[in-house]
Design a protein around this motif. Sequence first.
Motif, PDB file in Angstrom:
ATOM      1  N   HIS A  26       0.822  -1.214   0.000  1.00 55.25           N
ATOM      2  CA  HIS A  26       0.000   0.000   0.000  1.00 55.25           C
ATOM      3  C   HIS A  26       0.852   1.259   0.000  1.00 55.25           C
ATOM      4  CE1 HIS A  26      -4.053  -1.683   0.637  1.00 55.25           C
ATOM      5  NE2 HIS A  26      -3.396  -2.667   1.219  1.00 55.25           N
ATOM      6  N   TRP A  27       0.388   2.231  -0.774  1.00 49.83           N
ATOM      7  CA  TRP A  27       0.911   3.579  -0.625  1.00 49.83           C
ATOM      8  C   TRP A  27      -0.027   4.347   0.304  1.00 49.83           C
ATOM      9  CZ3 TRP A  27      -1.098   2.657  -5.836  1.00 49.83           C
ATOM     10  CH2 TRP A  27      -2.347   3.248  -6.072  1.00 49.83           C
ATOM     11  N   ILE A  28       0.476   5.401   0.893  1.00 46.79           N
ATOM     12  CA  ILE A  28      -0.368   6.321   1.661  1.00 46.79           C
ATOM     13  C   ILE A  28      -0.431   7.635   0.897  1.00 46.79           C
ATOM     14  CG2 ILE A  28      -0.698   7.576   3.823  1.00 46.79           C
ATOM     15  CD1 ILE A  28       0.847   5.404   5.253  1.00 46.79           C
ATOM     16  N   GLU A  29      -1.633   8.076   0.638  1.00 40.66           N
ATOM     17  CA  GLU A  29      -1.829   9.302  -0.117  1.00 40.66           C
ATOM     18  C   GLU A  29      -1.359  10.518   0.690  1.00 40.66           C
ATOM     19  OE1 GLU A  29      -4.858   6.216  -1.248  1.00 40.66           O
ATOM     20  OE2 GLU A  29      -3.925   6.978   0.573  1.00 40.66           O
ATOM     21  N   THR A  30      -0.630  11.403   0.037  1.00 46.01           N
ATOM     22  CA  THR A  30      -0.188  12.648   0.667  1.00 46.01           C
ATOM     23  C   THR A  30      -1.245  13.705   0.366  1.00 46.01           C
ATOM     24  OG1 THR A  30       2.101  11.966   0.272  1.00 46.01           O
ATOM     25  CG2 THR A  30       1.727  14.269   0.888  1.00 46.01           C
ATOM     26  N   ALA A  31      -2.169  13.881   1.294  1.00 48.08           N
ATOM     27  CA  ALA A  31      -3.396  14.635   1.042  1.00 48.08           C
ATOM     28  C   ALA A  31      -3.169  16.053   0.508  1.00 48.08           C
ATOM     29  CB  ALA A  31      -4.258  14.660   2.300  1.00 48.08           C
ATOM     30  N   PRO A  32      -2.287  16.861   1.101  1.00 49.86           N
ATOM     31  CA  PRO A  32      -2.146  18.238   0.597  1.00 49.86           C
ATOM     32  C   PRO A  32      -1.700  18.291  -0.865  1.00 49.86           C
ATOM     33  CG  PRO A  32      -1.166  18.022   2.771  1.00 49.86           C
ATOM     34  CD  PRO A  32      -1.470  16.636   2.303  1.00 49.86           C
ATOM     35  N   VAL A  33      -0.808  17.377  -1.253  1.00 49.85           N
ATOM     36  CA  VAL A  33      -0.329  17.356  -2.638  1.00 49.85           C
ATOM     37  C   VAL A  33      -1.411  16.811  -3.558  1.00 49.85           C
ATOM     38  CG1 VAL A  33       1.421  16.451  -4.204  1.00 49.85           C
ATOM     39  CG2 VAL A  33       2.036  17.066  -1.854  1.00 49.85           C
ATOM     40  N   MET A  34      -2.009  15.711  -3.138  1.00 48.96           N
ATOM     41  CA  MET A  34      -3.020  15.063  -3.960  1.00 48.96           C
ATOM     42  C   MET A  34      -4.246  15.959  -4.144  1.00 48.96           C
ATOM     43  SD  MET A  34      -4.911  11.415  -3.283  1.00 48.96           S
ATOM     44  CE  MET A  34      -5.885  12.103  -1.935  1.00 48.96           C
ATOM     45  N   LYS A  35      -4.620  16.679  -3.090  1.00 51.13           N
ATOM     46  CA  LYS A  35      -5.817  17.519  -3.169  1.00 51.13           C
ATOM     47  C   LYS A  35      -5.653  18.612  -4.222  1.00 51.13           C
ATOM     48  CE  LYS A  35      -8.942  20.370  -0.403  1.00 51.13           C
ATOM     49  NZ  LYS A  35      -9.260  20.903   0.945  1.00 51.13           N
ATOM     50  N   GLY A  36      -4.477  19.248  -4.246  1.00 51.43           N
ATOM     51  CA  GLY A  36      -4.250  20.288  -5.241  1.00 51.43           C
ATOM     52  C   GLY A  36      -4.308  19.744  -6.652  1.00 51.43           C
ATOM     53  N   THR A  96       8.636   6.696  11.972  1.00 54.14           N
ATOM     54  CA  THR A  96       8.528   7.782  10.997  1.00 54.14           C
ATOM     55  C   THR A  96       9.113   7.398   9.646  1.00 54.14           C
ATOM     56  OG1 THR A  96       8.664   9.375  12.805  1.00 54.14           O
ATOM     57  CG2 THR A  96       9.053  10.216  10.588  1.00 54.14           C
ATOM     58  N   LEU A  97      10.182   6.615   9.651  1.00 55.34           N
ATOM     59  CA  LEU A  97      10.796   6.195   8.392  1.00 55.34           C
ATOM     60  C   LEU A  97       9.820   5.365   7.566  1.00 55.34           C
ATOM     61  CD1 LEU A  97      13.173   5.916   6.442  1.00 55.34           C
ATOM     62  CD2 LEU A  97      14.000   3.998   7.850  1.00 55.34           C
ATOM     63  N   ASP A  98       9.143   4.430   8.212  1.00 55.57           N
ATOM     64  CA  ASP A  98       8.163   3.613   7.491  1.00 55.57           C
ATOM     65  C   ASP A  98       7.000   4.459   6.991  1.00 55.57           C
ATOM     66  OD1 ASP A  98       9.633   1.338   7.783  1.00 55.57           O
ATOM     67  OD2 ASP A  98       8.242   0.309   9.135  1.00 55.57           O
ATOM     68  N   ARG A  99       6.579   5.425   7.813  1.00 51.26           N
ATOM     69  CA  ARG A  99       5.474   6.284   7.394  1.00 51.26           C
ATOM     70  C   ARG A  99       5.860   7.066   6.135  1.00 51.26           C
ATOM     71  NH1 ARG A  99       0.874   8.504   9.782  1.00 51.26           N
ATOM     72  NH2 ARG A  99      -0.141   9.862   8.255  1.00 51.26           N
ATOM     73  N   ALA A 100       7.046   7.642   6.134  1.00 43.77           N
ATOM     74  CA  ALA A 100       7.501   8.392   4.963  1.00 43.77           C
ATOM     75  C   ALA A 100       7.671   7.474   3.755  1.00 43.77           C
ATOM     76  CB  ALA A 100       8.817   9.099   5.280  1.00 43.77           C
ATOM     77  N   THR A 101       8.098   6.243   4.004  1.00 49.43           N
ATOM     78  CA  THR A 101       8.310   5.287   2.917  1.00 49.43           C
ATOM     79  C   THR A 101       7.017   5.014   2.164  1.00 49.43           C
ATOM     80  OG1 THR A 101      10.139   4.239   4.106  1.00 49.43           O
ATOM     81  CG2 THR A 101       9.083   2.941   2.381  1.00 49.43           C
ATOM     82  N   ALA A 102       5.901   4.946   2.888  1.00 45.21           N
ATOM     83  CA  ALA A 102       4.615   4.684   2.246  1.00 45.21           C
ATOM     84  C   ALA A 102       4.120   5.878   1.438  1.00 45.21           C
ATOM     85  CB  ALA A 102       3.575   4.298   3.295  1.00 45.21           C
ATOM     86  N   HIS A 103       4.645   7.068   1.722  1.00 43.16           N
ATOM     87  CA  HIS A 103       4.263   8.272   0.981  1.00 43.16           C
ATOM     88  C   HIS A 103       5.155   8.513  -0.239  1.00 43.16           C
ATOM     89  CE1 HIS A 103       1.318  10.191   3.745  1.00 43.16           C
ATOM     90  NE2 HIS A 103       2.008   9.593   4.704  1.00 43.16           N
ATOM     91  N   LEU A 104       6.408   8.079  -0.156  1.00 39.09           N
ATOM     92  CA  LEU A 104       7.418   8.488  -1.133  1.00 39.09           C
ATOM     93  C   LEU A 104       7.895   7.298  -1.963  1.00 39.09           C
ATOM     94  CD1 LEU A 104       9.457  10.706   1.347  1.00 39.09           C
ATOM     95  CD2 LEU A 104       7.963  11.535  -0.495  1.00 39.09           C
TER      96      LEU A 104
END
Length: 499
Positions: A26-36, A96-104
């Motif tokens: 799974h990826w995690i959507e980066t809401a501020p970027v995706m919303k724009g 935090t590293l894993d969280r960022a990994t799912a976004h990037l």
Amino acid sequence: MIGSRETRSAKIRQNLGHPVVDADGHWIETAPVMKGFFLDFVKDLGGPELAARFESAGGLDYDDTVLRPWSRMSEQERRELWTTRPPWWTLPSSNTLDRATAHLPNLLYERLDDFGIDFAVLYPSRTLTTPAIKEAELRQIACRALNVYHAELYGGYGDRMTPTAMIPMHTPEEGIAELEHAVGELGLKAIMINGLVHRPIGDAGEANSMHGQQPNWGAGSGERIDTLGLDSAYDYDPFWRRCVELKVAPASHTPGMGWGSRRSISSYVSNHIGSFGASMEALCRSLFLGGVTRRFPELSFGLLEGGVSWACELYAGLVSHWEKRNAQSIHQLDPARIDRALLLDLFDRYGNERMKKEGEAIATAFQSLEPEPPDLDEYAACEITQKEDIRDLFVPRFYFGCEADDPMVAWAFDERINPMGAQLRAMFSSDMGHWDVPEMSGILEEAWELVEDGNLDEAGFRDFVFTNPVRFYTTVNPDFFVGTRVEAEAAQILATGSE
């Protein structure tokens, strides 16, 4: 380089002698970027008014459309409307590293070797229910926008990962339209269909809605679940046919919360346990009994995140029900076959006085319990003539996404238990990016415990983490892994020619 290559998962992978394919990360959507991006896309496609409608409805942000509306309600309001408790605190936070990994995607690409994963097929997280948005125009544009966004975001990493396209399925036509765009124009090669469509029964309105806005996964009391096969409102064969033509194997990742017994207004845990299994079982049962695998023997279906134990039960149940209720044996249950004379004699000899007195009425009742049904063969769409047909239409056609911590994977490979010695097609599914993966680098290590604990041999483990994912994604597209790190090894699987 952040990756260490010294993880135990990496060492396990080095000793395996074969690649590891993650069938469901799974990826995690980066809401501020995706919303724009999303609002600009909608504005270009449908104008500022449509963009404003999306924004006023909360857009695609899960917190705004589901979690915050639930949180704003009082306990009394939740009880009066019986508003299902949605998922909460479901993403990695302390790591935090894993969280960022799912976004990037670039960071994930760099760390995949640490995880012992050679190739990953990635699915959404916060937008998982986008194909279930109730309003047709918003649903269709939302899926298209997200597919464009993720094709762009993950486009440069195709040798190690690929994103899935989200396909709405309220009608076959909308499914085909997005399928053709996602595959034909964007070049995406994996798809996620909405496997359950909540449809109103009759003129049912918005009973039990969340102030007129139900969570995308839920069903109200005036709704039914359409599972795209048996008893569907539409003929989905044109969609399945288009999947074959475009060389994509449909996978469903539809949540099972918010309907049936998983509608607690206070406990996400109660709603979540077994929910994906319930959703996948409903779809699988419908596709099979609806004859889809008979009419499309070249197509396979992925049923994700629900494990495989439910599939073992379903497969066994389909066999045992057919043995006792097939077109021939069902006549043994015809009330007309009751021997009236023998029945009267037995009641007269063994019944009490009240039974003896009503003997004639009892005999008549036994022979007229119910009228003859319109169809005697409920397996007719599958054209089953022997129980082996069930095995052949079920086992190679369905693939089951199982997480690393699922000990029931072993059941899928146990030929002693499954009817006719079948091995069901369990697929390794990391679920990385979600709360149940506390450490991404420990996923393969946890899966390997199946072997360490003696529940699965190394041949079964190879099928679990490599052969079955390759089989599924190459079912109608033998070139799926061309240009990837696992191209050569996948070609060897295909060269065997076995299903």
